[in-house]
Design an enzyme around this catalytic site. Structure first.
Site, PDB file in Angstrom:
ATOM      1  N   LYS A  17      -8.540  -1.694   5.761  1.00 56.64           N
ATOM      2  CA  LYS A  17      -8.714  -2.248   4.410  1.00 56.64           C
ATOM      3  C   LYS A  17      -7.661  -3.324   4.122  1.00 56.64           C
ATOM      4  CE  LYS A  17      -8.882   2.035   2.972  1.00 56.64           C
ATOM      5  NZ  LYS A  17      -9.068   3.359   2.433  1.00 56.64           N
ATOM      6  N   ARG A  77     -14.950  12.475   6.800  1.00 58.81           N
ATOM      7  CA  ARG A  77     -13.678  13.167   7.087  1.00 58.81           C
ATOM      8  C   ARG A  77     -13.336  14.155   5.981  1.00 58.81           C
ATOM      9  NH1 ARG A  77      -9.619   8.596   7.319  1.00 58.81           N
ATOM     10  NH2 ARG A  77      -8.112  10.260   7.598  1.00 58.81           N
ATOM     11  N   ASP A 100     -15.216   2.236   6.751  1.00 57.44           N
ATOM     12  CA  ASP A 100     -14.202   3.190   6.271  1.00 57.44           C
ATOM     13  C   ASP A 100     -14.774   4.081   5.176  1.00 57.44           C
ATOM     14  OD1 ASP A 100     -11.477   4.314   5.964  1.00 57.44           O
ATOM     15  OD2 ASP A 100     -11.691   3.445   3.974  1.00 57.44           O
ATOM     16  N   SER A 112      -7.892   3.808   8.790  1.00 62.11           N
ATOM     17  CA  SER A 112      -8.520   3.739   7.475  1.00 62.11           C
ATOM     18  C   SER A 112      -7.733   2.797   6.553  1.00 62.11           C
ATOM     19  CB  SER A 112      -8.584   5.161   6.894  1.00 62.11           C
ATOM     20  OG  SER A 112      -8.895   5.134   5.539  1.00 62.11           O
ATOM     21  N   HIS A 148       0.845  -1.202   0.000  1.00 66.68           N
ATOM     22  CA  HIS A 148       0.000   0.000   0.000  1.00 66.68           C
ATOM     23  C   HIS A 148       0.872   1.241   0.000  1.00 66.68           C
ATOM     24  CE1 HIS A 148      -3.584   2.394   0.740  1.00 66.68           C
ATOM     25  NE2 HIS A 148      -2.776   3.177   1.449  1.00 66.68           N
TER      26      HIS A 148
END
Ligand code: URA
Length: 426
Positions: free
Chosen positions: A187, A168, A161, A183, A82
Site C-alpha cells: 500500500k 487472513r 491486499d 500488506s 505508517h
C-alpha cells in the site's frame, strides 16, 4: 503453474520464484484461485515464513494489482508515514501538519479501526462535515495548497491486499511478519511517496508484542522499501500504554488539537516530534537535531495548527474545532473509575484498554460494524503514577451504551496496582 505445487513448495520451505508469486497474487485477485487454496498457502507462510526475496516479490505483485499513484503533480518532495497500529495513536494528525509546516508534502491514505486498534479515518470523521473520500485530483490539489491531506484508501489501490487481508482475518493468518510486511508495504509503494517513515509499535497494545518481533518487522519493511527505490526508515516506538490520555475518535482529535495548540506536552508530543523529525531528515531537510528543532517550532509557532485548519476546511470539515474542541461531537453518558485505595500504577494492559473502548462503541469487532464517534476512555493516570484513594483513574464515555459495567470491569482490570504500602494486587 498449479496451486497445489505452490502450496507444497511453501509447506516444505522451498522458495517460490517471482513468476510463481505473481501468478498466485493475480490468480487470487481475479478469483481464479479459490479461498480454500489461498488459505492453505497463507497458513504455510505463517508456519514457515518467506525469504526476503519472496517477501519483496509478494509486495511488488500486490502493489501491481492496482493503480500506482503519480504524485509528481504535487511539485514537492513527498513523505508518507505508517504506524503498525496501536491504542490512542493519533500521531498522524500531529505529524502530517507539522511536517507540512516545515516545507514537505504529506499526502496520506489511512484506514479504519479494527479490533482494539483505532484508525485515522474514523478519527477524522468525528470532525463535523469532514470528507475522507476524495478523487485523486482533489486530494492532490489540497496537498499542493496546504502540504497535507488524509483520505481513505481507495479501492483502486492494492485490491490484492484487500482480498488477502480479509481472508487472513478469518483464517488465523494475520500474525505473520512477511505477510504484514507485504500488506503494509504494497500500500505504501502504491501511494508512491518519495520517503516512507514506518512507525513499528511494540508492546501490549501492538501487533508486535516483543522487541525482537518488532525489530524483525522493522528491518524487513525498511529493506523492502529501500529495495523498491524509496527513502525508507523504520523506527520502533512503545505501545505498552496508550499513546496520550485519550482513546476514541473525537476524544483523540481533541487531544491532537491540544498538542498543536501547544497546550499539552508529554509522551505523545515527544513521539510526534521525533516522527516528524525523522520524516524531515529522510526528505533531506537537515540533520536530526535541526529537523527536531524545526518540528518543535512548527508547533510552538502555531503554523502546524494553521495547516490542519486549512486542510479541514478544504475537506469540508468544521475547522472551528481548531479553536474550540467542544464543537466535536459530545458523548451522552460518562462513568468515572476511581482508585480503591492509595495506589501506584504498576502496569497497564494496553490491548485491554483498547478492548474496553471497543465495548463502549469506539471501535469495531468486525469490518462493517458502526462506530460511536463520541465513545472512548480518558486515562487520568499513567504508568508509575501514585494515585490517592478515590481520585479518578479513568473516565469512560459513550453515546450508545449507558450501562458501563462490562467496559468498566475490563478497563479497571487492565490496570495493575501496587498498594502504596507495598502489596501488589489486581
Ligand atoms: N496492517 C496492515 O495494513 N496489514 C497487516 O497485515 C497488518 C496491519
Amino acid at each position: 503453474m498449479n496451486m497445489i505445487d505452490i502450496i507444497n513448495k511453501t509447506k516444505r520451505a522451498v522458495p517460490l520464484t517471482e513468476q510463481e508469486i505473481s501468478w498466485l497474487v493475480s490468480g487470487f485477485t481475479n478469483s481464479n484461485i479459490p479461498d480454500h487454496q489461498m488459505s492453505a498457502w497463507l497458513m504455510a507462510v505463517c508456519l514457515n515464513g518467506l525469504t526476503n526475496e519472496e517477501t519483496a516479490a509478494l509486495t511488488a505483485a500486490m502493489r501491481d494489482s492496482g493503480n500506482i499513484l503519480d504524485l509528481k503533480c504535487i511539485g514537492n518532495i513527498t513523505a508518507d508515514k505508517h504506524s503498525t497500529g496501536g491504542v490512542g495513536d493519533k500521531t498522524s494528525l500531529i505529524v502530517g501538519p507539522a511536517a507540512a509546516a516545515c516545507g514537505i508534502a504529506v499526502p496520506k491514505m489511512s484506514g479504519r479501526g479494527l479490533g482494539h486498534t483505532g484508525g485515522t479515518i474514523d478519527k477524522l470523521e468525528s470532525i463535523p462535515g469532514f470528507r475522507t473520500e476524495l478523487e485523486f485530483s482533489e486530494f492532490a490539489g489540497i496537498v499542493q495548497k496546504t502540504g497535507f491531506s488524509i483520505i481513505s484508501q481507495t479501492s483502486s489501490l492494492c485490491p490484492a491486499d484487500k482480498k488477502i487481508y480479509a481472508l487472513r482475518n478469518v483464517t488465523g493468518t494475520v500474525d505473520s511478519i512477511p505477510l504484514i510486511c507485504a500488506s503494509i508495504m504494497s500500500k505504501k509503494l502504491a501511494l508512491n511517496a518519495d520517503c516512507i517513515l514506518l512507525d513499528v509499535k511494540c508492546g501490549s497494545g501492538a501487533f508486535m508484542k516483543t522487541r525482537q518481533d518488532a525489530q524483525k518487522l522493522a528491518d524487513l519493511m525498511e529493506k523492502t522499501g529501500k529495495a523498491a527505490g524509496k527513502k525508507c526508515r523504520a523506527v520502533i516506538t512503545d505501545m505498552n500504554s496508550p499513546l496520550g490520555n485519550n482513546i476514541g475518535n473525537a476524544l483523540e482529535v481533541k487531544e491532537a488539537v491540544e498538542i498543536l495548540q501547544g497546550k499539552k506536552k508529554g509522551k505523545l508530543y515527544d513521539i510526534s516530534m521525533m516522527l516528524t523529525a525523522n520524516m524531515l531528515e529522510l526528505a533531506g531537510k537537515g540533520s536530526c537535531e535541526e529537523c527536531l528543532a524545526m518540528a518543535e517550532n512548527a508547533v510552538s509557532s502555531g503554523s502546524a495548527l494553521e495547516i490542519l485548519r486549512k486542510t479541514i476546511e478544504l475537506q469540508g470539515g468544521d475547522c472551528r474545532i481548531c479553536d474550540d474542541t467542544s464543537l466535536l461531537p459530545q458523548p451522552r453518558f460518562s462513568h468515572e473509575i476511581r482508585a480503591p485505595r492509595d495506589v501506584e500504577i504498576r502496569s497497564v494492559n494496553c490491548e485491554e484498554i483498547g478492548m474496553a473502548s471497543l465495548l463502549l462503541g469506539a471501535g469495531r469487532a468486525s469490518k462493517n460494524d458502526p462506530v460511536d464517534l463520541t465513545a472512548g476512555i480518558v486515562m487520568e493516570c499513567e504508568l508509575g503514577d501514585k494515585i490517592s484513594m478515590d481520585a479518578p483513574l479513568m473516565t469512560l464515555y459513550s453515546s450508545v451504551c449507558s450501562d458501563f459495567s462490562e467496559a468498566a470491569v475490563r478497563a479497571y482490570n487492565a490496570l495493575g496496582f501496587r498498594d502504596i504500602c507495598g502489596t501488589v494486587f489486581n
